[in-house]
Motif scaffolding. Structure first.
Motif, PDB file in Angstrom:
ATOM      1  N   SER A 196       0.817  -1.216   0.000  1.00  0.00           N
ATOM      2  CA  SER A 196       0.000   0.000   0.000  1.00  0.00           C
ATOM      3  C   SER A 196       0.851   1.266   0.000  1.00  0.00           C
ATOM      4  CB  SER A 196      -0.940   0.007   1.211  1.00  0.00           C
ATOM      5  OG  SER A 196      -0.198  -0.016   2.418  1.00  0.00           O
ATOM      6  N   HIS A 197       2.033   1.189   0.595  1.00  0.00           N
ATOM      7  CA  HIS A 197       2.885   2.374   0.657  1.00  0.00           C
ATOM      8  C   HIS A 197       3.494   2.733  -0.699  1.00  0.00           C
ATOM      9  CE1 HIS A 197       5.739  -0.901   0.792  1.00  0.00           C
ATOM     10  NE2 HIS A 197       6.733  -0.044   0.577  1.00  0.00           N
ATOM     11  N   THR A 198       3.392   1.837  -1.679  1.00  0.00           N
ATOM     12  CA  THR A 198       3.966   2.117  -3.003  1.00  0.00           C
ATOM     13  C   THR A 198       2.904   2.454  -4.040  1.00  0.00           C
ATOM     14  OG1 THR A 198       3.848  -0.168  -3.820  1.00  0.00           O
ATOM     15  CG2 THR A 198       5.786   0.421  -2.508  1.00  0.00           C
TER      16      THR A 198
ATOM     17  N   GLN B 276       3.537   3.509  -7.812  1.00  0.00           N
ATOM     18  CA  GLN B 276       3.094   2.689  -8.931  1.00  0.00           C
ATOM     19  C   GLN B 276       2.332   3.530  -9.959  1.00  0.00           C
ATOM     20  OE1 GLN B 276       1.057  -1.000  -7.997  1.00  0.00           O
ATOM     21  NE2 GLN B 276       2.201  -1.198  -6.080  1.00  0.00           N
ATOM     22  N   ASP B 277       1.457   4.381  -9.448  1.00  0.00           N
ATOM     23  CA  ASP B 277       0.697   5.237 -10.363  1.00  0.00           C
ATOM     24  C   ASP B 277       1.615   6.188 -11.104  1.00  0.00           C
ATOM     25  OD1 ASP B 277      -1.960   6.247 -11.346  1.00  0.00           O
ATOM     26  OD2 ASP B 277      -1.208   8.090 -10.416  1.00  0.00           O
TER      27      ASP B 277
ATOM     28  N   LEU C 153       0.416  -2.101 -18.698  1.00  0.00           N
ATOM     29  CA  LEU C 153       1.433  -1.213 -18.125  1.00  0.00           C
ATOM     30  C   LEU C 153       1.311  -1.114 -16.618  1.00  0.00           C
ATOM     31  CD1 LEU C 153       1.741   1.852 -20.532  1.00  0.00           C
ATOM     32  CD2 LEU C 153       3.353  -0.017 -20.217  1.00  0.00           C
ATOM     33  N   LYS C 154       0.097  -1.188 -16.107  1.00  0.00           N
ATOM     34  CA  LYS C 154      -0.092  -1.126 -14.657  1.00  0.00           C
ATOM     35  C   LYS C 154       0.580  -2.319 -13.984  1.00  0.00           C
ATOM     36  CE  LYS C 154      -4.417   1.505 -14.821  1.00  0.00           C
ATOM     37  NZ  LYS C 154      -5.877   1.501 -14.554  1.00  0.00           N
ATOM     38  N   GLU C 155       0.535  -3.461 -14.656  1.00  0.00           N
ATOM     39  CA  GLU C 155       1.192  -4.633 -14.101  1.00  0.00           C
ATOM     40  C   GLU C 155       2.710  -4.465 -14.106  1.00  0.00           C
ATOM     41  OE1 GLU C 155      -0.379  -7.830 -16.447  1.00  0.00           O
ATOM     42  OE2 GLU C 155      -2.233  -7.899 -15.278  1.00  0.00           O
ATOM     43  N   VAL C 156       3.255  -3.880 -15.166  1.00  0.00           N
ATOM     44  CA  VAL C 156       4.689  -3.612 -15.210  1.00  0.00           C
ATOM     45  C   VAL C 156       5.079  -2.616 -14.112  1.00  0.00           C
ATOM     46  CG1 VAL C 156       6.604  -2.798 -16.611  1.00  0.00           C
ATOM     47  CG2 VAL C 156       4.739  -4.056 -17.682  1.00  0.00           C
TER      48      VAL C 156
ATOM     49  N   SER D 238      15.116   1.070  -2.082  1.00  0.00           N
ATOM     50  CA  SER D 238      14.760   2.325  -1.396  1.00  0.00           C
ATOM     51  C   SER D 238      14.647   3.490  -2.372  1.00  0.00           C
ATOM     52  CB  SER D 238      15.788   2.651  -0.302  1.00  0.00           C
ATOM     53  OG  SER D 238      15.829   1.626   0.647  1.00  0.00           O
ATOM     54  N   ILE D 239      14.244   3.195  -3.590  1.00  0.00           N
ATOM     55  CA  ILE D 239      13.990   4.223  -4.595  1.00  0.00           C
ATOM     56  C   ILE D 239      12.482   4.382  -4.717  1.00  0.00           C
ATOM     57  CG2 ILE D 239      14.242   4.860  -7.034  1.00  0.00           C
ATOM     58  CD1 ILE D 239      16.757   3.076  -7.096  1.00  0.00           C
ATOM     59  N   ASN D 240      11.990   5.534  -4.423  1.00  0.00           N
ATOM     60  CA  ASN D 240      10.534   5.713  -4.402  1.00  0.00           C
ATOM     61  C   ASN D 240      10.055   6.905  -5.214  1.00  0.00           C
ATOM     62  OD1 ASN D 240      11.308   7.849  -2.786  1.00  0.00           O
ATOM     63  ND2 ASN D 240      10.748   6.828  -0.871  1.00  0.00           N
ATOM     64  N   ASN D 241      10.878   7.373  -6.134  1.00  0.00           N
ATOM     65  CA  ASN D 241      10.435   8.453  -7.028  1.00  0.00           C
ATOM     66  C   ASN D 241      11.235   8.394  -8.324  1.00  0.00           C
ATOM     67  OD1 ASN D 241      12.940  10.047  -6.696  1.00  0.00           O
ATOM     68  ND2 ASN D 241      12.171  10.383  -4.613  1.00  0.00           N
TER      69      ASN D 241
END
Length: 711
Positions: free
Chosen positions: A80-82, A86-87, A693-696, A708-711
């Motif tokens: 949930s935190h990602t 993801q979007d 693409l959403k699955e990728v 630890s890469i989130n952007n």
């Protein structure tokens, strides 16, 4: 590609210089589902395997569905935190794609055909224009409209009648690859009432534009086993069975030669093939066997003039050779050499034109396209100048032309569709794939091919791509991809979505392991049956090489594979789990022994020549020694994302479900283990281009989150 999922982090600081402590169920209050153990004894060759999770193969059992849903809920919570990331990744990948795109038109029987997409829409629109590209567009099928009301939709086997008035097509709305064939009147738009169920989707018209040949599948095993003849306007129940393939290790198919003169019925297994031919203007006639099947004799045929050209491994031509035979005398004693066998060149395919023969070859792993004139006045190769490219002959339905259409791309170069004048040797790039967003510059990326040494001393090639400004010898994150079965070769190809990894510091590697045909037919033979473990040890050798050479480290190495490549993932995490920080196994074939012993499961019997028949004890014991599910043990495993589809007809959903359940029970680590089941889809995942693409994005978020890469 398939979905994936990520770890749920409350508050943890990771050191980039050492292996990260990933989230566990003890770190959070989120508990993973626990599958109930219901021991089932499976006995073969006086050997008993106890399968505690065999009950998960009961597709209609509410308890099974509830368990899969609980795994999905767990995955949702842990990732949930990602979700925002993801979007963001999805939007980023989508932004590179030209939404209002179209294919390069090709001409067939007086019409130009093309496929186009409209902005914001998931599905293709199939169109044509009569004689000229300036003519009015005729929409054959708008799949966006056809897909309305369906969570999954795929149109396949679009086939235009010789008089250009009718289109046969197949539709699957379940993702089980059981297509329903229908016929559309292109003049009136009417779709005829005939509905031909449980087919491959493909079909071919006889010369009269009234008779349609098609392939039926067995309803349970989904093996393509029967050829039927349908006459327009007659009830489907009256369709005539033309051919029944009774050998359950073979599948059958039907098509028309490029010359349009013959309807061909093919039968094929892993090691053996057989064809039957009938003149297209005699649809009620009797098919003639081209060359009776012989164990280990493979061949394919193309018609030209008064001869057939035969691509075959006859007379121990391991890498295949090209022969020809008179159309009235087709058995192998009449075959004569056209291109002799070569030990160092794999002959993959041919394309026949009125004045030219085009030969697709593979030499030292590289695609080659050889162009020859029938009158022997020209014989040359198209020039390609690097070691990490893919080139292949594209759509060439026109027989009487000097123009060859082929495609080219590389790990750093977007795909191009090229028309090449074989006479004057000039090419015109008809289209180069656009990468939108204004940020892509191919000069910012570099590719290379390196060679690892397997444990038996064999050199294994690896194709790599990364940003030019990447600093080596710093333990970069690296995603290593592999497949290695069925002789299927993963060539170095360009991917716009992959840029989302490369631009965040990842290296992408393709391990060309044995089991493919990258280095010729022997490369395949050395990775199948009782040599299957070479595929796994090759992949591990590539991983060790990439670590030893400083491309990455154990803390930052990731592995991915799907289907038979998922088997590869399952094997390597049992054999060398310490090498990987994370693994994605998409629709993985991991319960090898049980599946190969069950001949009611789709595709099983046709796989015996690939994996072996476990009804024979030597194959049984060898499979058991590497089958991922049978070899899960009490040890530490990497962070893992496992994906499947409830309706998968190739790898049944219960294989990954059982595997994850057993891993949860036995693994000794605190690393992440996630299972995501797409409850609407099958082996290929979502059907819409943007849904896919959403699955990728989910897969990439899994990998990036571990870094630890989130952007």
């Amino acid at each position: 590609m398939k979905t994936l999922h990520i770890i749920f982090i409350l508050s943890l600081i990771f050191a980039t210089s050492c292996k990260k402590d990933t989230m566990t169920t003890s770190d959070t209050k989120i508990k993973p589902p626990v599958a109930v153990k219901k021991p089932t004894n499976l006995e073969k060759h006086q050997d008993i395997r106890v399968d505690d999770y065999f009950w998960l193969n009961e597709r209609e059992n509410e308890e099974v569905i509830n368990y899969l849903k609980k795994e999905n809920e767990y995955n949702e919570k842990m990732t949930s935190h990602t979700k925002e990331f993801q979007d963001s990744l999805f939007q980023e990948m989508k932004s590179r794609i030209k939404e209002d795109d179209s294919s390069v038109p090709y001409k067939l029987n007086g019409y130009w055909y093309l496929t186009r997409f409209e902005k914001g829409k998931d599905y293709p629109i199939y169109t044509r224009k009569k004689e000229s590209l300036d003519a009015e567009e005729e929409i054959l099928f708008d799949c966006n409209k056809e897909a309305e009301g369906h969570s999954y939709f795929r149109l396949s086997g679009l086939n235009i009648s010789p008089d250009n008035k009718l289109a046969a097509f197949g539709v699957d709305t379940v993702s089980r690859r059981k297509y329903t064939i229908q016929i559309k009147n292109l003049e009136t738009g009417e779709i005829y009432p005939e509905r031909i169920e449980t087919t491959t989707g493909g079909s071919t018209w006889a010369a009269d534009s009234k008779t349609l040949f098609y392939t039926k599948k067995d309803d349970q095993t989904l093996r393509s086993n029967r050829i039927y003849r349908h006459v327009l306007g007659t009830p489907v129940s009256e369709d005539v069975e033309i051919y029944n393939e009774t050998d359950d290790t073979f599948y059958t198919f039907v098509y028309k030669t490029k010359s349009k003169k013959y309807i061909v019925i093919g039968s094929s297994s892993t090691l053996t093939s057989e064809y039957r031919i009938l003149k297209a203007d005699d649809p009620t006639g009797e098919f003639k066997i081209f060359q009776p099947r012989e164990r280990n004799l493979e061949y394919s045929i193309a018609h030209y003039g008064d001869h057939f050209y035969v691509l075959t491994n006859v007379d121990e031509a391991t890498n295949f050779k090209l022969m020809k035979t008179p159309e009235k005398n087709t058995s192998k004693e009449n075959w004569k050499d056209v291109i002799a066998h070569r030990d160092d060149v794999l002959l993959e395919d041919i394309e026949i034109f009125k004045e030219y023969l085009v030969v697709s070859e593979r030499n030292n792993g590289l695609n080659k396209i050889n162009i020859k004139r029938w009158d022997n006045t020209a014989d040359y190769y198209l020039p390609f100048d690097n070691e990490t490219y893919t080139a292949y002959v594209s759509t060439n339905p026109d027989f009487d032309t000097k123009t060859l259409r082929y495609a080219y791309n590389s790990l750093t170069t977007p795909n191009s569709v090229i028309d090449f004048d074989m006479e004057i040797k000039e090419k015109v790039v008809k289209k180069e794939q656009e990468v939108l967003g204004g940020k892509f510059d191919k000069s910012n990326y570099v590719s290379e091919r390196v060679w690892a040494t397997a444990e038996d001393g064999v050199k294994v090639p690896i194709s790599l791509v990364y940003r030019k400004d990447l600093k080596k010898d710093t333990g970069n994150p690296l995603l290593q991809y592999g497949y290695g079965s069925y002789g299927s070769t993963i060539d170095p190809y360009f991917s716009t979505v992959r840029l989302s990894l490369l631009d965040r510091g990842f290296i992408f590697a393709i391990a060309h392991v044995r089991g493919s045909e990258y280095l010729g037919r022997s490369w395949y033979e050395d990775g199948k049956l009782l040599k299957k473990k070479n595929t796994f040890t090759d992949f591990i050798a590539c991983s060790k090489f990439l670590i030893d050479k400083g491309y990455t480290s154990k803390d930052h190495l990731y592995a991915m594979g799907g289907s038979a490549g998922g088997l590869l993932m399952g094997a390597v995490v049992n054999m060398a789990p310490e090498l990987y920080n994370g693994v994605i196994a998409a629709v993985p074939f991991v319960d090898v022994v049980t599946t190969m012993l069950d001949d009611s499961i789709p595709l099983t019997t046709g796989e015996y020549d690939e994996w072996g028949n476990p009804n024979e004890e030597n194959y049984y014991q060898y499979m058991k020694s590497y089958s991922p599910y049978d070899n899960v043990t009490a040890q530490a495993y990497p962070n893992m994302l496992v994906t499947t589809g409830l309706h998968d007809s190739q790898v049944q959903y219960w294989e990954p479900a059982k595997w994850v359940a057993k891993l949860r029970e036995l693994k000794t680590d605190n690393n992440l283990l996630l299972l995501h089941t797409n409850m609407e889809a099958g082996h290929g995942g979502a059907s819409g281009r943007f849904e896919a693409l959403k699955e990728v994005a989910e897969e990439y978020a899994f990998l990036l989150d571990l870094e630890s890469i989130n952007n």
